[in-house]
Design an enzyme around this catalytic site. Structure first.
Site, PDB file in Angstrom:
ATOM      1  N   MET A   1       0.849  -1.203   0.000  1.00 25.77           N
ATOM      2  CA  MET A   1       0.000   0.000   0.000  1.00 25.77           C
ATOM      3  C   MET A   1       0.881   1.248   0.000  1.00 25.77           C
ATOM      4  SD  MET A   1      -3.143  -1.195   2.510  1.00 25.77           S
ATOM      5  CE  MET A   1      -2.160  -2.105   3.693  1.00 25.77           C
TER       6      MET A   1
ATOM      7  N   GLN B   1       7.536  -4.938  -4.048  1.00 23.35           N
ATOM      8  CA  GLN B   1       6.660  -4.845  -5.207  1.00 23.35           C
ATOM      9  C   GLN B   1       7.205  -3.838  -6.210  1.00 23.35           C
ATOM     10  OE1 GLN B   1       2.731  -2.850  -5.580  1.00 23.35           O
ATOM     11  NE2 GLN B   1       1.986  -4.895  -6.110  1.00 23.35           N
TER      12      GLN B   1
ATOM     13  N   CYS C   1      -2.804  -2.001 -10.001  1.00 28.36           N
ATOM     14  CA  CYS C   1      -3.018  -0.614  -9.593  1.00 28.36           C
ATOM     15  C   CYS C   1      -3.611   0.188 -10.744  1.00 28.36           C
ATOM     16  CB  CYS C   1      -1.671  -0.037  -9.159  1.00 28.36           C
ATOM     17  SG  CYS C   1      -1.795   1.644  -8.676  1.00 28.36           S
TER      18      CYS C   1
ATOM     19  N   HIS D   1      -6.521  -9.722  -6.507  1.00 30.60           N
ATOM     20  CA  HIS D   1      -7.509  -8.793  -5.948  1.00 30.60           C
ATOM     21  C   HIS D   1      -8.819  -9.103  -6.673  1.00 30.60           C
ATOM     22  CE1 HIS D   1      -8.610  -4.301  -4.947  1.00 30.60           C
ATOM     23  NE2 HIS D   1      -9.523  -5.165  -4.561  1.00 30.60           N
TER      24      HIS D   1
ATOM     25  N   ASN E   1      -7.227 -11.615  -2.334  1.00 28.63           N
ATOM     26  CA  ASN E   1      -7.141 -10.268  -1.768  1.00 28.63           C
ATOM     27  C   ASN E   1      -8.430  -9.510  -2.079  1.00 28.63           C
ATOM     28  OD1 ASN E   1      -5.981  -7.204  -2.928  1.00 28.63           O
ATOM     29  ND2 ASN E   1      -5.873  -7.692  -0.750  1.00 28.63           N
TER      30      ASN E   1
ATOM     31  N   GLY F   1     -11.248  -6.898   0.465  1.00 27.42           N
ATOM     32  CA  GLY F   1     -12.412  -6.903   1.351  1.00 27.42           C
ATOM     33  C   GLY F   1     -12.326  -7.841   2.532  1.00 27.42           C
TER      34      GLY F   1
ATOM     35  N   GLY G   1      -5.246  -5.898   3.225  1.00 30.08           N
ATOM     36  CA  GLY G   1      -4.732  -4.540   3.079  1.00 30.08           C
ATOM     37  C   GLY G   1      -5.256  -3.618   4.156  1.00 30.08           C
ATOM     38  N   ARG G   2      -6.359  -2.927   3.828  1.00 25.63           N
ATOM     39  CA  ARG G   2      -6.826  -1.837   4.690  1.00 25.63           C
ATOM     40  C   ARG G   2      -7.142  -2.267   6.112  1.00 25.63           C
ATOM     41  NH1 ARG G   2     -10.912  -0.102   0.071  1.00 25.63           N
ATOM     42  NH2 ARG G   2     -10.734  -2.368  -0.181  1.00 25.63           N
TER      43      ARG G   2
HETATM   44  C1  LIG Z   1      -3.529   3.495   0.504  1.00 26.67           C
HETATM   45  C2  LIG Z   1      -3.448   2.309  -0.437  1.00 26.67           C
HETATM   46  C3  LIG Z   1      -2.370   2.168  -1.286  1.00 26.67           C
HETATM   47  C4  LIG Z   1      -2.260   1.068  -2.150  1.00 26.67           C
HETATM   48  N1  LIG Z   1      -1.130   0.914  -2.906  1.00 26.67           N
HETATM   49  C5  LIG Z   1      -0.960  -0.223  -3.629  1.00 26.67           C
HETATM   50  C6  LIG Z   1       0.276  -0.519  -4.263  1.00 26.67           C
HETATM   51  O1  LIG Z   1       1.254   0.229  -4.172  1.00 26.67           O
HETATM   52  N2  LIG Z   1       0.361  -1.667  -4.983  1.00 26.67           N
HETATM   53  C7  LIG Z   1      -0.693  -2.544  -5.094  1.00 26.67           C
HETATM   54  O2  LIG Z   1      -0.574  -3.574  -5.749  1.00 26.67           O
HETATM   55  N3  LIG Z   1      -1.864  -2.290  -4.490  1.00 26.67           N
HETATM   56  C8  LIG Z   1      -2.006  -1.180  -3.742  1.00 26.67           C
HETATM   57  N4  LIG Z   1      -3.172  -0.980  -3.053  1.00 26.67           N
HETATM   58  C9  LIG Z   1      -4.234  -1.991  -3.117  1.00 26.67           C
HETATM   59  C10 LIG Z   1      -4.072  -3.014  -1.980  1.00 26.67           C
HETATM   60  O3  LIG Z   1      -2.849  -3.705  -2.103  1.00 26.67           O
HETATM   61  C11 LIG Z   1      -5.231  -4.034  -2.001  1.00 26.67           C
HETATM   62  O4  LIG Z   1      -5.206  -4.725  -3.230  1.00 26.67           O
HETATM   63  C12 LIG Z   1      -6.603  -3.358  -1.866  1.00 26.67           C
HETATM   64  O5  LIG Z   1      -6.599  -2.385  -0.820  1.00 26.67           O
HETATM   65  C13 LIG Z   1      -7.684  -4.417  -1.578  1.00 26.67           C
HETATM   66  O6  LIG Z   1      -7.406  -5.128  -0.398  1.00 26.67           O
HETATM   67  P1  LIG Z   1      -8.154  -4.770   1.006  1.00 26.67           P
HETATM   68  O7  LIG Z   1      -9.623  -4.759   0.724  1.00 26.67           O
HETATM   69  O8  LIG Z   1      -7.728  -5.862   1.944  1.00 26.67           O
HETATM   70  O9  LIG Z   1      -7.662  -3.399   1.398  1.00 26.67           O
HETATM   71  C14 LIG Z   1      -3.294   0.114  -2.191  1.00 26.67           C
HETATM   72  C15 LIG Z   1      -4.395   0.247  -1.333  1.00 26.67           C
HETATM   73  C16 LIG Z   1      -4.473   1.326  -0.448  1.00 26.67           C
HETATM   74  C17 LIG Z   1      -5.654   1.437   0.488  1.00 26.67           C
END
Ligand SMILES: Cc1cc2nc3c(=O)[nH]c(=O)nc-3n(C[C@H](O)[C@H](O)[C@H](O)COP(=O)(O)O)c2cc1C
Length: 335
Positions: free
Chosen positions: A24, A76, A106, A177, A217, A219, A240-241
């Protein structure tokens, strides 16, 4: 490196990938990872995305700085030029990262203009070429984080083809994802919530490609949810979040419940105290408390005093000289 050593490292990291914290940007920096590592000794941690142009053309090697105690950590990369990605992967592996992951998920405009990230879901042959070049350049695992498709693509058509082509060149682990990215009209933030989640297709891919290590990945809000996905047959879950906002709630049971190991710390207070020497070293060498404490704001979520903890840190961490005394003061709000 001998073949045996190589395959041992790969199987260890595959094991760590049963539970990982997602890459992230601006969030999973080295301080955040050090903090998460104190909560789980075994989860696989990902860096923020680092682009191959930044490493290879910009020589921004400081982006790779980390503390060895964060390991296992996967780097990454973002990019779409095979030669440049291979060089970036080598720089990352030489710096000690235990895995190189390619970002195919992304959706941001900046990333699209450089032809990397989720838009690469449209070009599986190029992703395969990039991965083949990276695999030839490093002995650590090369993995891919992808979406189930983009825009008007049909995931059931595009995802199997993508996994087949990319695994044909030797990638055996993917984090998926489980939603599409819509490249026009949605912001990156909206792209993490609006396209609907489709866990069933990730399960179907596991049936179709039983030999691949697939992490789900998107949610996943609690460790219980993650365990359900593992019990349903997936090889890994990437969070992630939820891990960022409620690090103790989500990550503290990981070592015992996912890895069958004893947790290093029994309470969030203990983890915060274990951060104090790290914070002190950072502040003494000219760093700011806020660069570290911003990642710790959610550690007491749901507990009495959580709000006061956040307030004391948020109001004080940016002040000159703020350091461990402020963290102690915030902790005292919980006692
Ligand atoms: C602030 C933020 C930055 C993120 N940056 C990246 C990143 O650099 N590379 C990536 O593959 N995904 C990035 N993501 C996506 C997360 O890796 C993840 O796929 C997405 O948040 C869904 O997972 P979650 O629902 O568990 O948060 C980012 C997500 C957030 C919230």
């Amino acid at each position: 490196m001998g073949k045996l050593v190589k395959s041992t490292i790969k199987s260890d990291i595959n094991h760590s990938a049963r539970l990982s914290v997602a890459p992230m940007m601006d969030w999973t920096d080295r301080h955040c990872r050090y903090f998460h590592r104190l909560i789980s000794q075994h989860a696989l941690l990902y860096t923020e995305m680092v682009t191959s142009p930044a490493l290879v053309r910009g020589r921004a090697l400081h982006l790779l700085d980390y503390n060895p105690e964060e390991q296992p950590v996967a780097l990454q990369l973002g990019g779409s030029d095979p030669v440049e990605l291979a060089e970036a992967a080598k720089i990352g592996a030489d710096a000690g990262y235990c895995e190189i992951n390619l970002n195919v998920g992304c959706p941001s405009d900046r990333v699209q203009s450089g032809t990397f990230g989720a838009v690469l879901m449209r070009d599986a042959p190029l992703v395969a070429e990039c991965c083949a070049a990276m695999i030839a350049a490093v002995s650590v695992p090369v993995t891919v984080k992808c979406r189930i498709g983009v825009d008007d693509q049909e995931p059931q058509d595009v995802l199997p083809d993508f996994l087949q082509r990319v695994s044909d060149v030797g990638v055996s682990r993917f984090a998926v994802h489980a939603r599409k990215a819509w490249l026009k009209g949605l912001s990156p933030k909206e792209n993490r919530d609006i396209p609907p989640l489709d866990y069933a297709i990730v399960q179907a891919m596991k049936q179709q490609f039983p030999e691949l290590h697939l992490s789900l990945n998107g949610g996943v809000a609690t460790l219980d949810d993650a365990l359900q996905h593992l019990e349903a047959g997936l090889d890994g879950v990437m969070i992630g979040r939820a891990a960022y906002h409620q690090p103790w709630e989500v990550l503290h049971g990981v070592d015992a419940r996912v890895f069958g190991a004893e947790a290093a710390h029994k309470t969030p207070q203990e983890v915060v105290r274990a951060m104090l020497p790290y914070i002190d070293a950072h502040v003494t060498s000219g760093g700011k408390l806020g660069q570290i404490s911003k990642h710790m704001l959610g550690v007491f979520t749901g507990r009495p005093g959580a709000r006061a903890w956040r307030r004391v840190l948020s109001e004080g961490a940016h002040k000159p000289m703020a350091g461990t005394a402020l963290v102690e003061a915030a902790l005292s709000e919980l006692d």
